[in-house]
Design an enzyme around this catalytic site. Structure first.
Site, PDB file in Angstrom:
ATOM      1  N   ASP A   7       0.828  -1.211   0.000  1.00 44.91           N
ATOM      2  CA  ASP A   7       0.000   0.000   0.000  1.00 44.91           C
ATOM      3  C   ASP A   7       0.867   1.267   0.000  1.00 44.91           C
ATOM      4  O   ASP A   7       1.595   1.528   0.953  1.00 44.91           O
ATOM      5  CB  ASP A   7      -0.890  -0.067   1.261  1.00 44.91           C
ATOM      6  N   ASP A  53     -10.427   4.002  -1.307  1.00 41.75           N
ATOM      7  CA  ASP A  53     -11.096   2.998  -0.464  1.00 41.75           C
ATOM      8  C   ASP A  53     -12.604   2.992  -0.641  1.00 41.75           C
ATOM      9  O   ASP A  53     -13.245   4.038  -0.717  1.00 41.75           O
ATOM     10  CB  ASP A  53     -10.801   3.271   1.004  1.00 41.75           C
TER      11      ASP A  53
HETATM   12  C1  GLA Z   1      -5.444   2.131   2.849  1.00 42.35           C
HETATM   13  C2  GLA Z   1      -5.949   0.997   1.982  1.00 42.35           C
HETATM   14  C3  GLA Z   1      -6.972   0.194   2.768  1.00 42.35           C
HETATM   15  C4  GLA Z   1      -6.330  -0.350   4.031  1.00 42.35           C
HETATM   16  C5  GLA Z   1      -5.737   0.795   4.853  1.00 42.35           C
HETATM   17  C6  GLA Z   1      -4.902   0.284   6.011  1.00 42.35           C
HETATM   18  O1  GLA Z   1      -6.442   3.049   3.149  1.00 42.35           O
HETATM   19  O2  GLA Z   1      -6.491   1.471   0.788  1.00 42.35           O
HETATM   20  O3  GLA Z   1      -7.486  -0.855   1.982  1.00 42.35           O
HETATM   21  O4  GLA Z   1      -5.336  -1.274   3.688  1.00 42.35           O
HETATM   22  O5  GLA Z   1      -4.906   1.624   4.062  1.00 42.35           O
HETATM   23  O6  GLA Z   1      -4.360   1.299   6.784  1.00 42.35           O
END
Ligand code: GLA
Length: 740
Positions: free
Chosen positions: A488, A554
């Protein structure tokens, strides 16, 4: 298109209209924590002004693990009170607050949500709860100055007050009535219960006549109507249970009317209903028809057969080195010899026996069908623990989801220790006492374990990332037995991050680096990129050895989010999906989710959930369950365990659906399948039930002659070949398989 019912009638108040609310869009803000700031006389003249319609990160502030206070002096006109049919109660609607808050009016506390670090039980975020604080009317300085002070604690990015403007209003006697619905679908029973709870959030109770009507949504027939007069609606909810056939689409309408003033409020709900037929007791194969493994990598595969237990398994055609467990139905071992191994999978129980041909592809590509499994983020957020992961993994087996091909158990952010070991290797925090033990157990059940990291110093949850330790981390993952890495971007791109090359190469570099080290490991690690679609990741993900890449930010459990990510952001991406390389529109938002230790039912309606799973199947998306499986109900299980629907997602051609019809509220997405037939999703994106005329779209769909079979995949029933129209509920879908 014929409009039949409007099912999205919002809770409305008729007859007595309260005055427009006062709206506050900006407040004064100060970082720090001083209880004197709640007092009217506190001096905020030097504080900064900030919008309360968006988080502070969007406004150029980064304030994590800290208190921040907001203040505003407000004049509240008495005319608001005069226009309402009740005089006792004022509503402060503060929107969502990231993460916990305590609000004060004129120095007196009016509400609190979430927990601060010093509270009993410790810090707990409740960012998504709508703050509706009710204040007695005699606490207001009418026509004079009032000071609203809000003490906010933010535990991690993002933070602040996110509202459509804070709203202060004097509701009428019915505006504060809050009707909630919750269903129970007992296992194996035809009738389900929907509990209707009617509470009154006001400080005053009120007497009302309550009417509950149940209507069959497809036929329009009223099934039941109950009226109860003179019900006292107060803090303690009035409850009534409505029984309904769980396979029927039913609409409940609830009307509450103040007999004295005439003020009325109505609300509408469609309870969860099940389309997926029960699985037979005889063995049935529900999984992908192919599984890819690299030469020399461990084969980890659990045979996805449903049916009565105990079951005995036999596998024919395995290469030397790969074996099966006849009781558990798992494959293990490894082979160095590439090739397509045609296997016969046999499962037998007391009720019968079945055989399935299957290809074990030993070669250069893994992830030949989209990964199916579970991820901790959408339920537990940063409150994930080994115990919680294990509990979902056990439930994946016990509730039979593993019999439908769900096999990855992925730990998202918040497993990492605060510091690396002395040798620089990454370590788990105290919530994960034995990660290797967890992986070993998962592997012994034929399941796989996933983990999460970031190319930056920090992950999104402010845990340690992999920067400068990429190779070492990849080696650690191998030692632990990790089978999936979600990588990520987050801390890499933040203002503290080391991302400084904004060219195309700059986006690719951190992913190429980790991709290379993962490939050096003697096991297959599904490589899942998470950088929200920047720099058209779908165009280059494959070349850094990625097996999937997130295409957007997200997801959350609202129609708006589902609509934006699923329908708006995916149409152009179909050329980039293929076996081994998938577009990932983010994890599933069905079941009990919450991104914290407070879980709630997904806010999507049942039809929105059918739409979600249908679209993700058509899109050949990663199918990662985002809810706590231990708490999963029959409805959610039925959504996730429809073998004919899942077969679309897992189709071995790997061709992602194209949107072929875009006509107002109607969209049709079509996907080519390996057997020459087509999968078709006919979606109604409007808020009214529609009858869609299919003949109208035949040309656009390229249908020139009558199909030989049209199958409704959710109901697993063939439709008459002369079907010309489809009735589709609001935000709903018909998912079809059409053979010519
Ligand atoms: C980002 C990702 C999420 C999750 C969070 C964890 O927002 O897009 O899917 O993994 O980080 O902190």
């Amino acid at each position: 298109m014929k409009k039949l019912f409007s099912i999205f009638a919002l809770a409305t108040s008729l007859a007595v209209q309260a005055q427009e609310p006062l709206v506050i869009r900006e407040m004064k803000m100060q970082q720090g924590d001083n209880m004197a700031w709640k007092e009217m006389k506190a001096d905020d003249s030097q504080w900064k002004t900030i919008s309360v319609t968006s988080n502070w990160d969007n406004q150029g502030y980064r304030m994590d693990d800290t208190f921040v206070w907001f203040r505003k002096t407000i004049r509240i006109p008495k005319s608001m009170l005069d226009k309402s049919d009740q005089k006792g109660d004022v509503l402060f609607d503060l929107g969502e607050i990231d993460d916990a808050d305590e609000a004060f009016l004129n120095g007196k506390r009016i509400g609190k949500t979430g927990r601060f670090p010093s509270d009993e039980g410790g810090y707990s975020s409740n960012w998504s709860a709508r703050r509706h604080y009710h204040v007695a009317a005699n606490q207001i300085n009418w026509d004079g100055d009032n000071v609203l002070a809000i003490r906010v604690y933010n535990g991690g990015y993002p933070g602040g007050i996110v509202s459509q403007g804070l709203r202060i209003s004097v509701p009428n006697s019915m505006n504060s009535v809050d009707t909630r619905f919750s269903e129970t679908l007992p296992e194996g029973k035809k009738l389900a219960d929907c509990k209707v709870s009617i509470a009154n959030r006001s400080t005053q109770s009120v007497k009302a006549d309550v009417e509950i009507t149940a209507t069959n949504l497809e036929t329009g027939k009223v099934l039941n109507r109950v009226t109860k007069r003179g019900v006292t609606l107060g803090k303690k909810p009035y409850e009534s249970v409505v029984q309904y056939d769980r396979q029927q689409m039913v609409r409940l309408d609830v009307t509450c009317r103040n007999a004295k003033s005439g003020a009325t409020t109505t609300s509408t709900h469609i309870p969860k209903y099940i389309l997926t037929p029960d699985a037979p007791a005889t063995p049935r194969y529900n999984g992908p028809l192919v599984f890819g493994v690299r030469p020399g990598s461990p084969v980890i595969f659990r045979l996805p057969f449903s049916g009565e237990r105990p079951m005995k398994y036999t596998v024919k055609g395995l290469p030397d080195g790969v074996t099966y467990d006849a009781d558990k139905g798992t494959l293990s071992g490894k082979t160095d010899i590439p090739g397509d191994y045609r296997l016969t999978l046999i499962a037998e129980n007391a009720k019968g026996k079945t055989e399935q041909t299957f290809t074990l592809k030993v070669g250069g590509t893994i992830g030949l069908t989209p990964p199916m499994g579970w991820n901790s983020w959408n339920c537990w957020g940063l409150s994930v623990s080994q115990e919680r992961v294990l509990s979902s993994a056990r439930a994946l087996i016990d509730k039979g989801l593993a019999d439908y091909g769900y096999s990855y158990i992925n730990i998202d952010d918040a497993w990492e220790a605060a510091e690396r070991n002395a040798d620089g290797s990454i370590a788990c925090n105290e919530k994960f006492p034995d990660i290797k033990g967890l992986a070993d157990w998962l592997h012994s059940e034929g399941l796989k374990m996933g983990i999460y990291s970031s190319p930056g110093d920090y992950t999104c949850g402010r845990y340690l990332g992999s920067i400068d330790h990429e190779q070492q981390d990849a080696q650690t993952y191998n030692e632990w037995g990790v089978d999936y890495l979600k990588y990520d971007w987050c801390g890499y791109g933040s203002e503290f991050g080391r991302y400084n090359d904004h060219s195309h190469a700059g986006y690719i570099a951190p992913y190429a680096l980790m991709g290379r080290f993962l490939r050096q490991q003697p096991r297959d690690i599904f490589y899942s990129l998470c950088q929200y679609g920047m720099d058209d990741v779908w165009k280059w993900g494959e070349f850094v050895d990625a097996n999937s890449w997130r295409t957007t930010g997200d997801i959350t459990d609202t129609w708006q989010s589902l609509y934006d990510i699923g329908f708006n952001r995916q149409p152009e991406l179909y050329p980039y999906a293929k076996p081994g390389h998938w577009n990932d529109p983010d994890m599933l938002i069905v079941g009990k989710v919450g991104w914290s230790d407070r879980l709630r039912d997904s806010r999507l309606t049942p039809d929105e959930q059918y739409t979600h799973i249908s679209l993700w199947s058509l899109l050949a998306s990663n199918m990662l369950i985002g809810c706590d499986i231990a708490q999963m109900d029959e409805f959610t299980r039925s959504l996730l365990c429809n073998n004919e629907v899942n077969a679309i997602n897992q189709d071995i051609l790997g061709a992602q659906a194209k949107r072929v019809v875009l006509d107002g509220e109607v969209q049709i997405w079509m996907r080519d399948l390996a057997d020459g037939s087509k999968a078709l999703g006919v979606f109604n994106l409007g808020t009214e039930l529609l009858t869609v005329d299919c003949v109208k779209y035949a040309g656009q769909l390229g249908i020139i002659h009558r199909p030989s079979q049209v199958r409704d995949l959710w109901r697993q029933k063939d439709l008459p070949l002369n079907t010309t129209s489809l009735v589709i509920p609001a935000h709903g879908v018909k998912l079809l398989k059409v053979r010519f």
